[in-house]
Design a protein around this motif. Structure first.
Motif, PDB file in Angstrom:
ATOM      1  N   ASP A 130      -4.083 -56.897 -15.847  1.00  9.18           N
ATOM      2  CA  ASP A 130      -3.958 -56.193 -14.567  1.00  9.18           C
ATOM      3  C   ASP A 130      -4.184 -54.710 -14.848  1.00  9.18           C
ATOM      4  OD1 ASP A 130      -1.599 -55.932 -16.065  1.00  9.18           O
ATOM      5  OD2 ASP A 130      -0.325 -55.736 -14.288  1.00  9.18           O
ATOM      6  N   CYS A 131      -5.371 -54.348 -15.190  1.00 12.34           N
ATOM      7  CA  CYS A 131      -5.721 -53.132 -15.925  1.00 12.34           C
ATOM      8  C   CYS A 131      -5.117 -51.840 -15.383  1.00 12.34           C
ATOM      9  CB  CYS A 131      -7.235 -52.989 -16.025  1.00 12.34           C
ATOM     10  SG  CYS A 131      -7.731 -51.816 -17.310  1.00 12.34           S
ATOM     11  N   TYR A 188       4.114 -45.656 -12.022  1.00 10.98           N
ATOM     12  CA  TYR A 188       3.960 -45.479 -13.469  1.00 10.98           C
ATOM     13  C   TYR A 188       2.500 -45.262 -13.865  1.00 10.98           C
ATOM     14  CZ  TYR A 188       4.539 -46.440 -18.480  1.00 10.98           C
ATOM     15  OH  TYR A 188       4.540 -46.357 -19.859  1.00 10.98           O
ATOM     16  N   HIS A 189       1.584 -45.982 -13.225  1.00 12.41           N
ATOM     17  CA  HIS A 189       0.167 -45.932 -13.606  1.00 12.41           C
ATOM     18  C   HIS A 189      -0.685 -45.107 -12.646  1.00 12.41           C
ATOM     19  CE1 HIS A 189       0.525 -49.036 -16.731  1.00 12.41           C
ATOM     20  NE2 HIS A 189       1.339 -49.660 -15.902  1.00 12.41           N
ATOM     21  N   GLY A 190      -0.100 -44.639 -11.542  1.00 14.22           N
ATOM     22  CA  GLY A 190      -0.894 -44.005 -10.500  1.00 14.22           C
ATOM     23  C   GLY A 190      -1.413 -45.033  -9.521  1.00 14.22           C
ATOM     24  N   GLU A 191      -1.821 -44.582  -8.346  1.00 14.61           N
ATOM     25  CA  GLU A 191      -2.242 -45.518  -7.301  1.00 14.61           C
ATOM     26  C   GLU A 191      -3.469 -46.318  -7.696  1.00 14.61           C
ATOM     27  OE1 GLU A 191      -2.575 -43.982  -3.388  1.00 14.61           O
ATOM     28  OE2 GLU A 191      -0.567 -43.079  -3.385  1.00 14.61           O
ATOM     29  N   ASP A 192      -4.355 -45.733  -8.502  1.00 11.90           N
ATOM     30  CA  ASP A 192      -5.564 -46.473  -8.893  1.00 11.90           C
ATOM     31  C   ASP A 192      -5.361 -47.255 -10.189  1.00 11.90           C
ATOM     32  OD1 ASP A 192      -5.624 -44.544 -10.907  1.00 11.90           O
ATOM     33  OD2 ASP A 192      -7.664 -43.859 -10.484  1.00 11.90           O
ATOM     34  N   GLY A 193      -4.196 -47.142 -10.821  1.00 14.44           N
ATOM     35  CA  GLY A 193      -3.901 -47.884 -12.043  1.00 14.44           C
ATOM     36  C   GLY A 193      -4.298 -47.167 -13.315  1.00 14.44           C
ATOM     37  N   TYR A 197      -0.713 -39.006 -16.335  1.00 17.87           N
ATOM     38  CA  TYR A 197       0.226 -39.368 -15.267  1.00 17.87           C
ATOM     39  C   TYR A 197       1.426 -40.121 -15.841  1.00 17.87           C
ATOM     40  CZ  TYR A 197       1.633 -41.183 -10.620  1.00 17.87           C
ATOM     41  OH  TYR A 197       2.314 -41.492  -9.474  1.00 17.87           O
ATOM     42  N   THR A 198       1.150 -41.113 -16.687  1.00 22.11           N
ATOM     43  CA  THR A 198       2.201 -41.914 -17.312  1.00 22.11           C
ATOM     44  C   THR A 198       3.042 -41.073 -18.250  1.00 22.11           C
ATOM     45  OG1 THR A 198       0.806 -43.876 -17.174  1.00 22.11           O
ATOM     46  CG2 THR A 198       2.616 -43.942 -18.748  1.00 22.11           C
ATOM     47  N   GLU A 199       2.413 -40.165 -18.968  1.00 24.36           N
ATOM     48  CA  GLU A 199       3.149 -39.291 -19.877  1.00 24.36           C
ATOM     49  C   GLU A 199       4.160 -38.447 -19.106  1.00 24.36           C
ATOM     50  OE1 GLU A 199       2.348 -35.744 -23.187  1.00 24.36           O
ATOM     51  OE2 GLU A 199       0.715 -36.447 -21.891  1.00 24.36           O
ATOM     52  N   ARG A 200       3.733 -37.861 -17.984  1.00 26.08           N
ATOM     53  CA  ARG A 200       4.651 -37.053 -17.172  1.00 26.08           C
ATOM     54  C   ARG A 200       5.800 -37.894 -16.646  1.00 26.08           C
ATOM     55  NH1 ARG A 200      -0.278 -35.036 -15.214  1.00 26.08           N
ATOM     56  NH2 ARG A 200      -0.114 -36.321 -13.324  1.00 26.08           N
ATOM     57  N   PHE A 201       5.485 -39.099 -16.171  1.00 25.38           N
ATOM     58  CA  PHE A 201       6.533 -39.983 -15.660  1.00 25.38           C
ATOM     59  C   PHE A 201       7.534 -40.329 -16.759  1.00 25.38           C
ATOM     60  CE2 PHE A 201       8.304 -44.224 -15.202  1.00 25.38           C
ATOM     61  CZ  PHE A 201       8.809 -44.205 -13.920  1.00 25.38           C
ATOM     62  N   SER A 202       7.025 -40.723 -17.923  1.00 24.16           N
ATOM     63  CA  SER A 202       7.894 -41.176 -19.010  1.00 24.16           C
ATOM     64  C   SER A 202       8.790 -40.055 -19.508  1.00 24.16           C
ATOM     65  CB  SER A 202       7.051 -41.714 -20.168  1.00 24.16           C
ATOM     66  OG  SER A 202       6.277 -42.813 -19.757  1.00 24.16           O
ATOM     67  N   LYS A 203       8.228 -38.884 -19.698  1.00 19.94           N
ATOM     68  CA  LYS A 203       9.028 -37.765 -20.187  1.00 19.94           C
ATOM     69  C   LYS A 203      10.033 -37.309 -19.134  1.00 19.94           C
ATOM     70  CE  LYS A 203       5.804 -35.997 -23.644  1.00 19.94           C
ATOM     71  NZ  LYS A 203       4.879 -34.907 -24.029  1.00 19.94           N
ATOM     72  N   GLY A 204       9.642 -37.413 -17.856  1.00 18.06           N
ATOM     73  CA  GLY A 204      10.582 -37.072 -16.785  1.00 18.06           C
ATOM     74  C   GLY A 204      11.757 -38.009 -16.756  1.00 18.06           C
ATOM     75  N   LYS A 205      11.487 -39.328 -16.906  1.00 17.38           N
ATOM     76  CA  LYS A 205      12.575 -40.312 -16.928  1.00 17.38           C
ATOM     77  C   LYS A 205      13.513 -40.049 -18.097  1.00 17.38           C
ATOM     78  CE  LYS A 205      11.970 -43.183 -13.470  1.00 17.38           C
ATOM     79  NZ  LYS A 205      13.005 -43.384 -12.443  1.00 17.38           N
ATOM     80  N   GLN A 206      12.925 -39.686 -19.241  1.00 17.13           N
ATOM     81  CA  GLN A 206      13.740 -39.515 -20.430  1.00 17.13           C
ATOM     82  C   GLN A 206      14.591 -38.260 -20.351  1.00 17.13           C
ATOM     83  OE1 GLN A 206      11.163 -40.068 -23.869  1.00 17.13           O
ATOM     84  NE2 GLN A 206      10.216 -41.812 -22.861  1.00 17.13           N
TER      85      GLN A 206
END
Length: 319
Positions: free
Chosen positions: A11-12, A82-87, A227-236
């Motif tokens: 599910d790319c 996590y992946h953005g709207e377009d994945g 995008y994922t990097e910003r999300f992950s670091k924000g969660k952490q």
């Protein structure tokens, strides 16, 4: 040496792209086909994203097949947070290949056909919801027996969830499909669970080195991963942290096992199933440590990893 023959069902999103690029770069691997399923983003985006990955890797000769856009019960679960709207991190490429490059044959038919053509020789790596894989069994009950191995990224072994309290995303997106696969596939089945992936989190320093290799592939990965990097670091950095410290590349751990069996150093082996009825536990993977299910085909659940080998495969993917 003969190459390992793989089918990839995904599910790319960003993590699937990472895993796919790892396989594309492996000299001992030949990918016979890529089948697309719903999950991280809608099916049209999944198809486009696979084509983008193949273009940047100069492997557009590999056929890509469109599969199911919903779960077996017709629902959808996505991961655009996590992946953005377009994945792929909402980092579009105006010159990306269009959907006219997708094969006319349906993904489920392609899975069955290729497995029949390469009976006993081809392994399936599934890094998304298992809808296509389950439907292949429903259409042809001999399908699992034609596979050499099945590698799954999904499920959990300690009831730790990432979209609900007790379920991992891929299983939560289609619990019935996961149930069918875990209960009807007799080929050797290897599972990289959510907890396994959490324990293999990589230092952000490695991530920085990985995406700054200066190649076209590395630049592509840096762009889609931002995008994922910003999300992950924000969660952490918040009280909502559930990913734990470090960079997670979950799908790559299932792919690494398919590429090189030495990437996994320890397994536990149990019968597994999926809870379908629980109000809190729907989609949770059941690990039958008491052998009450009396299953002949017990799954190999990954528990320990040669992280340096995985790092090497990842670095090679972006060279």
């Amino acid at each position: 040496m003969a190459k390992k023959l793989l089918l990839v069902d995904l599910d790319c999103g960003v993590d699937d792209a990472q895993a796919l690029m790892m396989a594309l770069a492996a000299p001992n691997v030949q990918i016979l086909g890529i089948t697309c399923t719903h999950g991280n983003t809608k099916i049209e985006n999944v198809c486009k994203n696979v084509l983008r990955v193949l273009k940047v890797c100069q492997r557009t000769e590999i056929p890509v097949f469109r599969g199911e856009g919903n779960s077996l019960l017709g629902s959808q679960l996505n991961a655009d947070h996590y992946h953005g709207e377009d994945g792929l991190g909402d980092a579009p490429d105006p010159s990306a290949p269009g959907l006219e490059h997708i094969q006319a044959e349906h993904a489920v038919n392609a899975l069955i056909r290729i497995a029949n053509e390469q009976a006993g020789q081809v392994s399936l790596v599934a890094t998304g919801p298992l809808t296509n894989v389950a439907l292949a069994f429903k259409m042809d009950p001999t399908f699992p027996s034609k596979l050499r191995h099945l590698y799954i990224m999904g499920g959990n072994m300690e009831s730790r969830g990432n979209v609900t309290m007790c379920s991992e995303f891929n299983f939560a997106a289609d619990p019935e499909a996961a149930y069918i696969v875990l209960n009807h596939f007799a080929c050797p089945t290897y599972i990289a669970t959510w907890e396994y992936c959490l324990r293999q989190a990589l230092p952000w320093g490695f991530f920085t080195e990985w995406v700054n290799q200066g190649t076209e592939k590395a630049c592509f990965m840096k762009k889609i991963s931002a995008y994922t990097e910003r999300f992950s670091k924000g969660k952490q950095g918040s009280k909502e942290m559930y990913f734990g410290p470090g960079f997670l590349c979950c799908d790559s751990f299932a792919m690494a096992a398919a590429i090189d069996e030495c990437a996994v150093t320890e397994y536990i082996r149990y019968g597994v199933s999926v809870e379908l009825q629980g109000s809190v536990t729907r989609g949770m993977m059941i690990v039958d440590t008491l052998n009450q299910l009396k299953k002949e085909n017990q799954a190999f659940i990954m528990t320990k990893c040669d992280i340096e080998k995985v790092k090497q495969l990842m670095m090679s993917a972006l060279k």
